[in-house]
Each structure stands twice: as C-alpha cells, then as structure tokens.
Design a protein around this motif. Structure first.
Motif, PDB file in Angstrom:
ATOM      1  N   ARG A  19     -35.411  96.006  59.746  1.00  9.15           N
ATOM      2  CA  ARG A  19     -35.345  96.331  61.170  1.00  9.15           C
ATOM      3  C   ARG A  19     -36.743  96.378  61.778  1.00  9.15           C
ATOM      4  O   ARG A  19     -37.003  95.787  62.825  1.00  9.15           O
ATOM      5  N   ILE A  20     -37.660  97.030  61.076  1.00 10.64           N
ATOM      6  CA  ILE A  20     -39.019  97.158  61.597  1.00 10.64           C
ATOM      7  C   ILE A  20     -39.709  95.788  61.693  1.00 10.64           C
ATOM      8  O   ILE A  20     -40.323  95.450  62.702  1.00 10.64           O
ATOM      9  N   GLY A  24     -37.596  95.532  65.559  1.00  9.20           N
ATOM     10  CA  GLY A  24     -38.263  96.641  66.243  1.00  9.20           C
ATOM     11  C   GLY A  24     -39.153  96.181  67.383  1.00  9.20           C
ATOM     12  O   GLY A  24     -39.487  94.987  67.489  1.00  9.20           O
TER      13      GLY A  24
END
Ligand code: PHE
Length: 333
Positions: A19-20, A24
């Motif tokens: 996700r990061i 993100g």
C-alpha cells in the motif's frame, strides 16, 4: 504494471508495504501523477488514462490480497477452535486438607447443637492466661512458648483457642454450646511433628448440671463420627490451669490399628487434645456463677487429626503449598 502484478502479498506486513509503495500519497503512482504536468499537452490525456488504469490495478490487487489474508486467518482460527463443542468445564482448585477436616469437625458438632465462634489471633494476657486461671508468674505460663508482641507482655499471639472460651463466656449467658476453630502460635522449632503456627478447635459447653459424663459422651460421639465406629477413645488424667479435673484425649491409632507404628510410637494410642471440667475460677472470671453453672471444655489439634485421618506423616506438608500434595485432595469436600 508487471511489477504490481508480480508483487507478493503473503501477510499483513507485506500488504501494508504494498500500500505504501504504490497507492499511498507518497507512493510511486502518486509520484507519476505529479509528473503528468511534464507530459506534452497532446499526450496528457492518454498518459492520464494509462495512469488511472495502473492505479485501479494496484487498488484491485490490494483488495484481493486483503480478502485472501482475512480468509486464511479465519481459516486457522476455525480449525483450532470448534465453536460447536459444548463448553470445557472449568478446572476447580482443591480445598486444603486442614479446611476439609475443620469443616467436617464443624459439621459433626453442629449435629449435636454446637455453633461456631471466633476470636482474634492477636490477644492480651487476660484472655490467653489470667482469665484462664494461669497464676501470675507461675511456671504454667511457660508451658506454652509464647510469642509476645509487646515489651510488657500484654500483647501476644494466642497460644491456644481457649481465649475464645473466655470471650464467649464474657459476652453471652449460659447455656453455651460452641466450638471455636482457629490458628494458634507457639515458639517451637519446625519439624515433622511441630510447627510455630498450627490450628486448634476448642469446644465449650456451659449449662446447669453439665458433668464429666457429658464430656466423655460428646467426645466418644465425635471420634466415632470422624474416624469411624471402631475408634476407641481413652481419657488420661492431666493438668490444665483452666480445667479441673483435666484429661488428655487419646484415640486408638488408626494407622496401625494397635499393631504399633511410628505415629503412635508402638503404643496403639495417639493424643489428639486436652479436656476437662471448666475450673470454677474461670467461670467466675468470666462473670458466670459457678454455683449455678458447670461446664466442660476441650481443645484439639486440627493438624494432628488431619494427619491421622489422611495418614500424613509430615506436618510441614500443610504449609509448603506443594501442588502435588494439595492435588491429592481433588474432589474431596
Ligand atoms: N488449651 C489447651 C492446649 O492448648 C487444650 C485444652 C482446651 C485443654 C480445653 C482443656 C480444655 O493445650
């Protein structure tokens, strides 16, 4: 695109990392969107569409992985715990053998009209000695190795439960019929047969015309109820400042049945306590008229009785809290 498709998400940490890295606000896709302004205006539309596809792809991959992870954790939880089983019964602790025997003694005496009284473990000279007819400066006071709590010897740890006799007679009028279990203290070296803290149960019966025959019958009944109908009781003349006449209570040795063992030292008898007719001076000291009333009293060691009943050969087991010992009383009530 290939990188996103190939990314491996096997656990919660990898999911978060994915996700990061891509989705993100500081991730790679966001950076590409930022760079959109550098693209020539005629290509911007196309590149924008490509980037949106990339973003959706990453988002889809994330959601898929999320679902999969949730499913596998639920899976393991399900196989390790079957909710359809009936509840496992909680494991109970065990009662301490001294409590078991104390409770049994209380039940036996309750059946013949005795109630239970209690008193403090920290006492004064009056209740432990003086009211019980121990003469001032008399060697009888040294019979019991007392733990004194104050310089003037007026605060002490009770050496016997006879203190509760005194308290009861001071507080209530006859007829009195009570037993008084409790902890007592004596300055003795700890061994297999002695301890500096142990338990006694005192008994007191005060009424009109109470006789030594009543004392004997009460204790016969008690011994047979607790140890079995074959048990024999023997009274041996003795001395206590607070009873006259006084007698030691012996019961026939249940471990060797008279054959001779190291508990009864070959005699066939074991001493379980003392007894006698309440001395008129004690009645007087406690505000009861010795002309009108008489009474008997007895005091027994709960450890000694428990050792006989359960054939325990070392008194220290009662205080060491060895779970293997305590567990042997599982299910006994
Ligand atoms: N209090 C005595 C003791 O501890 C026992 C006893 C109680 C004797 C009552 C006679 C009457 O040794």
């Amino acid at each position: 695109e290939q990188e996103i498709a190939a990314a491996h998400i096997g656990n919660a940490a990898e999911l978060e990392q994915f996700r990061i890295t891509y989705i993100g606000r500081k991730g790679q896709i966001a950076a590409l969107f930022d760079d959109l302004k550098l693209v020539a205006p005629e290509q911007r539309r196309q590149v924008g569409q490509d980037l949106n596809r990339l973003k959706n792809l990453a988002q889809e991959k994330l959601e898929q992985a999320q679902e999969q992870l949730a499913a596998t954790t639920a899976d393991t939880a399900e196989t390790s715990f079957d909710f359809s089983l009936p509840p496992v019964p909680g494991t109970l602790g065990t009662r301490h053998p001294l409590s078991l025997v104390r409770n049994e003694i209380v039940r036996i005496f309750e059946r013949i009209g005795f109630n239970v009284s209690e008193g403090p473990e920290m006492e004064d000279d009056w209740h432990n000695f003086t009211a019980l007819n121990f003469p001032e400066n008399h060697p009888a006071r040294e019979m019991q190795d007392t733990f004194f709590l104050s310089q003037d010897r007026d605060k002490l740890l009770r050496t016997h439960t006879s203190t509760v006799q005194v308290r009861l007679m001071e507080m209530q009028k006859p007829p009195l019929r009570s037993i008084m279990p409790g902890r007592v203290y004596r300055n003795e070296a700890i061994s297999a047969r002695a301890h500096m803290v142990f338990h006694q149960v005192e008994g007191l019966y005060v009424d009109k015309n109470v006789s030594f025959a009543d004392l004997k019958q009460t204790l016969y009944y008690f011994a047979k109820e607790l140890f079995g109908q074959d048990t024999k009781v023997r009274f041996r003349p003795s001395f206590f400042p607070f009873t006259e006449p006084s007698a030691e209570i012996d019961i026939s040795c249940l471990i060797c049945k008279g054959e001779g063992c190291n508990i009864c030292k070959g005699s066939g008898w074991v001493e379980i306590g003392g007894s006698g007719m309440v001395d008129p001076n004690v009645l007087q000291n406690c505000g009861i008229d010795p002309e009108a009333y008489s009474g008997f009293a007895f005091g027994m060691g709960i450890e000694r009785i428990t050792m006989l009943k359960y054939q325990i050969k070392d008194l220290r087991l009662f205080t060491e809290n060895d779970v293997r010992f305590l567990k042997q009383f599982e299910g006994v009530i």
